[in-house]
Design an enzyme around this catalytic site. Structure first.
Site, PDB file in Angstrom:
ATOM      1  N   ARG A 282       1.653  -1.185   0.331  1.00 57.48           N
ATOM      2  CA  ARG A 282       0.000   0.060   0.205  1.00 57.48           C
ATOM      3  C   ARG A 282       0.947   0.968   0.293  1.00 57.48           C
ATOM      4  NH1 ARG A 282      -3.680  -3.321   3.099  1.00 57.48           N
ATOM      5  NH2 ARG A 282      -2.814  -2.768   5.028  1.00 57.48           N
ATOM      6  N   PHE A 297     -12.359  -3.006  -4.391  1.00 57.63           N
ATOM      7  CA  PHE A 297     -11.978  -3.456  -3.065  1.00 57.63           C
ATOM      8  C   PHE A 297     -11.304  -2.278  -2.152  1.00 57.63           C
ATOM      9  CE2 PHE A 297     -11.895  -5.309  -6.891  1.00 57.63           C
ATOM     10  CZ  PHE A 297     -13.002  -6.759  -7.233  1.00 57.63           C
ATOM     11  N   ASP A 318     -16.438  -0.465  -2.742  1.00 57.99           N
ATOM     12  CA  ASP A 318     -16.467  -1.804  -1.452  1.00 57.99           C
ATOM     13  C   ASP A 318     -18.124  -2.179  -2.239  1.00 57.99           C
ATOM     14  OD1 ASP A 318     -14.002  -3.547   0.544  1.00 57.99           O
ATOM     15  OD2 ASP A 318     -16.549  -4.026   0.672  1.00 57.99           O
ATOM     16  N   ASN A 345     -20.152  -3.167  -6.722  1.00 56.55           N
ATOM     17  CA  ASN A 345     -19.432  -4.028  -7.201  1.00 56.55           C
ATOM     18  C   ASN A 345     -18.261  -3.757  -8.095  1.00 56.55           C
ATOM     19  OD1 ASN A 345     -18.988  -6.079  -8.783  1.00 56.55           O
ATOM     20  ND2 ASN A 345     -20.826  -7.680  -8.694  1.00 56.55           N
ATOM     21  N   ALA A 346     -17.313  -3.817  -7.685  1.00 60.37           N
ATOM     22  CA  ALA A 346     -16.584  -3.525  -8.071  1.00 60.37           C
ATOM     23  C   ALA A 346     -16.514  -3.550 -10.048  1.00 60.37           C
ATOM     24  CB  ALA A 346     -15.271  -4.018  -7.863  1.00 60.37           C
ATOM     25  N   ASP A 366      -7.669  -5.173  -5.465  1.00 61.15           N
ATOM     26  CA  ASP A 366      -6.945  -6.034  -4.316  1.00 61.15           C
ATOM     27  C   ASP A 366      -7.970  -7.039  -4.270  1.00 61.15           C
ATOM     28  OD1 ASP A 366      -5.696  -6.968  -2.480  1.00 61.15           O
ATOM     29  OD2 ASP A 366      -5.915  -5.393  -1.191  1.00 61.15           O
ATOM     30  N   CYS A 406      -4.708 -12.874  -4.118  1.00 57.49           N
ATOM     31  CA  CYS A 406      -3.960 -13.230  -2.821  1.00 57.49           C
ATOM     32  C   CYS A 406      -4.949 -15.189  -2.731  1.00 57.49           C
ATOM     33  CB  CYS A 406      -4.856 -12.989  -1.596  1.00 57.49           C
ATOM     34  SG  CYS A 406      -6.808 -12.424  -1.621  1.00 57.49           S
TER      35      CYS A 406
HETATM   36  N1  SAH Z   1      -7.661  -3.475  -0.046  1.00 61.82           N
HETATM   37  C1  SAH Z   1      -8.061  -3.777   0.867  1.00 61.82           C
HETATM   38  C2  SAH Z   1      -8.488  -5.495   1.242  1.00 61.82           C
HETATM   39  C3  SAH Z   1      -9.555  -5.721   0.232  1.00 61.82           C
HETATM   40  S1  SAH Z   1     -10.359  -7.221   1.019  1.00 61.82           S
HETATM   41  C4  SAH Z   1      -7.059  -2.968   2.520  1.00 61.82           C
HETATM   42  O1  SAH Z   1      -5.735  -2.953   1.258  1.00 61.82           O
HETATM   43  O2  SAH Z   1      -7.341  -3.472   3.317  1.00 61.82           O
HETATM   44  C5  SAH Z   1     -11.575  -7.918  -0.196  1.00 61.82           C
HETATM   45  C6  SAH Z   1     -12.896  -6.920  -0.067  1.00 61.82           C
HETATM   46  O3  SAH Z   1     -13.009  -6.675  -0.676  1.00 61.82           O
HETATM   47  C7  SAH Z   1     -13.791  -6.620   1.436  1.00 61.82           C
HETATM   48  O4  SAH Z   1     -13.960  -5.578   1.986  1.00 61.82           O
HETATM   49  C8  SAH Z   1     -15.071  -7.006   0.370  1.00 61.82           C
HETATM   50  O5  SAH Z   1     -16.428  -6.460   0.951  1.00 61.82           O
HETATM   51  C9  SAH Z   1     -14.907  -6.448  -1.441  1.00 61.82           C
HETATM   52  N2  SAH Z   1     -15.093  -7.471  -2.477  1.00 61.82           N
HETATM   53  C10 SAH Z   1     -15.595  -8.355  -2.491  1.00 61.82           C
HETATM   54  N3  SAH Z   1     -16.135  -9.064  -3.154  1.00 61.82           N
HETATM   55  C11 SAH Z   1     -16.637  -7.360  -3.999  1.00 61.82           C
HETATM   56  C12 SAH Z   1     -17.095  -7.008  -5.248  1.00 61.82           C
HETATM   57  N4  SAH Z   1     -17.720  -7.837  -6.622  1.00 61.82           N
HETATM   58  N5  SAH Z   1     -16.892  -5.381  -5.793  1.00 61.82           N
HETATM   59  C13 SAH Z   1     -16.635  -5.158  -4.515  1.00 61.82           C
HETATM   60  N6  SAH Z   1     -15.987  -5.488  -3.610  1.00 61.82           N
HETATM   61  C14 SAH Z   1     -15.497  -6.338  -3.127  1.00 61.82           C
END
Ligand code: SAH
Length: 462
Positions: A282, A297, A318, A345-346, A366, A406
């Protein structure tokens, strides 16, 4: 929203493969933010080819070796030839089918390992419940006493002191990373002057007072919180527990990531919510940020806030309302007025933005682990390709993409091939600027693939 500590609960592992999957859960791995239902027993697993090509051997027997081999007080556990080979290849887990243990063992003991001819192989934690019967502690014939654990913990701390010195204790990081620090079943995270620990197996759980004492001497924290409220502990026959091991409840703990101020509520919050494995990535992503930025995300906005320091504007996306609320709070705390949190939804947002012909200079992807098991690999790869393809459509010339995975089931090469395929479809030429993984406080143990899962590419579109 899913969390890395969520597991399939009281399900007992039905196979060695399943046991390995559960093990990864215990390590708070991001790779298992989403957990798929268990595969039916007998279906091919990750090491399917390896095990299939080997003839089935009868399990080892204790015989006379078990009684006579010991030169120390520890009980002897005999391990099969296959187990010895596995240890020789660097692994530290031995499955129950490869050991013969005295019936008197109740679980949690330190045992002496011998091969079928009685030769010393190492010393290990013994587990009576888990499919992973043995977790190696040392390959040397040395006493495993209080001093041993004090040495191991100070060795773990020495790495963090060298790679991320923090004399003022204002930052966060993983102090002990279980198997990768050769202290199986122990996770210790430091948030400023407080520690949060997880004792995930019988042996570390039984020694948690000792471990807390050593950590008090070594780190002198204000408080040690125990976050053993992981359902996955049921596999070890261990109860759910959270509370104070030392000191008073610390309340929300503020810490710095780079120059960004974040907060963790060690006792009440979602402890693993900080996803510390991405911390270095980050901060690094922040160095590349400029112009119009997009963080997909985003969870609590930790990437977005790094981007916000150099970008003009940041859109943070998110699917979880709760995550966005947390992100807005974090932005306010940092006085970052240029970040907008969107609940969406991303996948949809990326498609809509690209259909509209929008452009971004910096994009972070991410996502949670798309490949939750080997069987979902194809769908997962399509998912990664889709979001990366959209990102390549959206990026300006010279724009930077920080793209992560991940998923333990997708290795570096496969991830890179997928990203390349996306770039190809988008007809973009792409430079690799950095190939990264989890931070240095999350080392991997050579020979233990389960400790390596996070991939992070920093790319530039030409
Ligand atoms: N980037 C963050 C960690 C991400 S964890 C950091 O560095 O702290 C993954 C995240 O993706 C979660 O918060 C979850 O709510 C979100 N997520 C899962 N599916 C998703 C989707 N289809 N669209 C957007 N967000 C999503």
């Amino acid at each position: 929203m899913t969390s890395p500590t969520k597991g399939p609960g009281a399900v007992q592992p039905k196979s060695a493969k399943e046991a390995r999957r559960l093990e990864r859960l215990k390590h708070g791995s991001r790779a298992v933010r989403d957990v798929a239902p268990a595969r039916p027993p007998g279906s091919p697993g990750r090491f399917g080819q390896m095990t299939k090509s080997q003839p089935r051997r009868p399990p080892p027997v204790l015989g006379s070796v078990g009684e006579s081999g010991a030169t120390s007080g520890e009980p002897t556990v005999v391990v099969s030839r296959r187990a010895v080979e596995r240890l020789d290849q660097g692994h530290v887990w031995i499955y129950r089918s490869d050991v013969a243990a005295p019936a008197a063992l109740s679980g949690g003991e330190v045992v002496r390992l011998a091969d079928e001819r009685g030769w010393f192989v190492g010393k290990a934690f013994y587990g009576a419940q888990s499919q992973i019967a043995v977790r190696l502690l040392t390959r040397e014939d040395e006493p495993v006493d209080d001093d041993f654990f004090a040495r191991r913990l100070s060795q773990a701390k020495a790495l963090r002191d060298a790679t991320a010195p923090d004399a003022e204790r204002r930052r966060a990081g993983r102090l002990v990373h279980g198997e990768a620090d050769l202290i199986p079943g122990l996770i210790v995270d430091r948030y400023a002057d407080c520690l949060s620990i997880q004792t995930l197996i019988e042996a570390t759980d039984a020694r948690r007072e000792l471990l807390a004492d050593i950590l008090m001497t070594l780190v002198q924290p204000r408080a040690i919180v125990e976050r053993n409220d992981l359902r996955v502990r049921a596999h070890e026959g261990l109860p759910q527990r959270k509370g104070m091991l030392r000191g008073d409840p610390p309340g929300p703990v503020e810490f710095l990531e780079g120059e960004v101020r974040l907060v963790a509520d060690l006792l009440e919050g979602q402890k693993t919510g900080a996803f510390l494995d991405q911390a270095e990535n980050r901060v690094e992503a922040g160095h590349y940020a400029r112009g119009r930025a997009l963080d997909c995300f985003t969870y609590g906005g930790a990437f977005a806030l790094q981007l916000a320091r150099r970008a003009d504007t940041v859109t943070a996306v998110d699917i979880s309302e709760q995550a966005a609320a947390q992100g807005r709070e974090a932005a306010a705390r940092n006085g970052a007025g240029n970040v907008e949190f969107k609940v969406a939804n991303a996948f949809d947002l990326l498609r809509d933005e690209s259909d509209k012909g929008e452009r971004y200079d910096t994009i972070v992807l991410d996502p949670p682990a798309f490949a939750k098991s080997k069987s979902s690999l194809d769908a997962a790869l399509r998912g990664y390709k889709e979001i990366n393809l959209r990102a390549f459509h959206l990026l300006t010339r010279g724009g930077v993409l920080i793209t992560c995975s991940c998923s333990f089931h997708i290795d570096d090469a496969q991830f890179e091939r997928t990203v390349l395929a996306a770039a190809g479809d988008a007809k973009r030429s792409v430079q690799v600027i950095e190939r990264r993984g989890a931070g240095r406080d999350h080392p991997t143990l050579l020979g233990v693939p389960e400790t390596r899962y996070l991939k992070c590419l920093i790319l530039r579109v030409l």
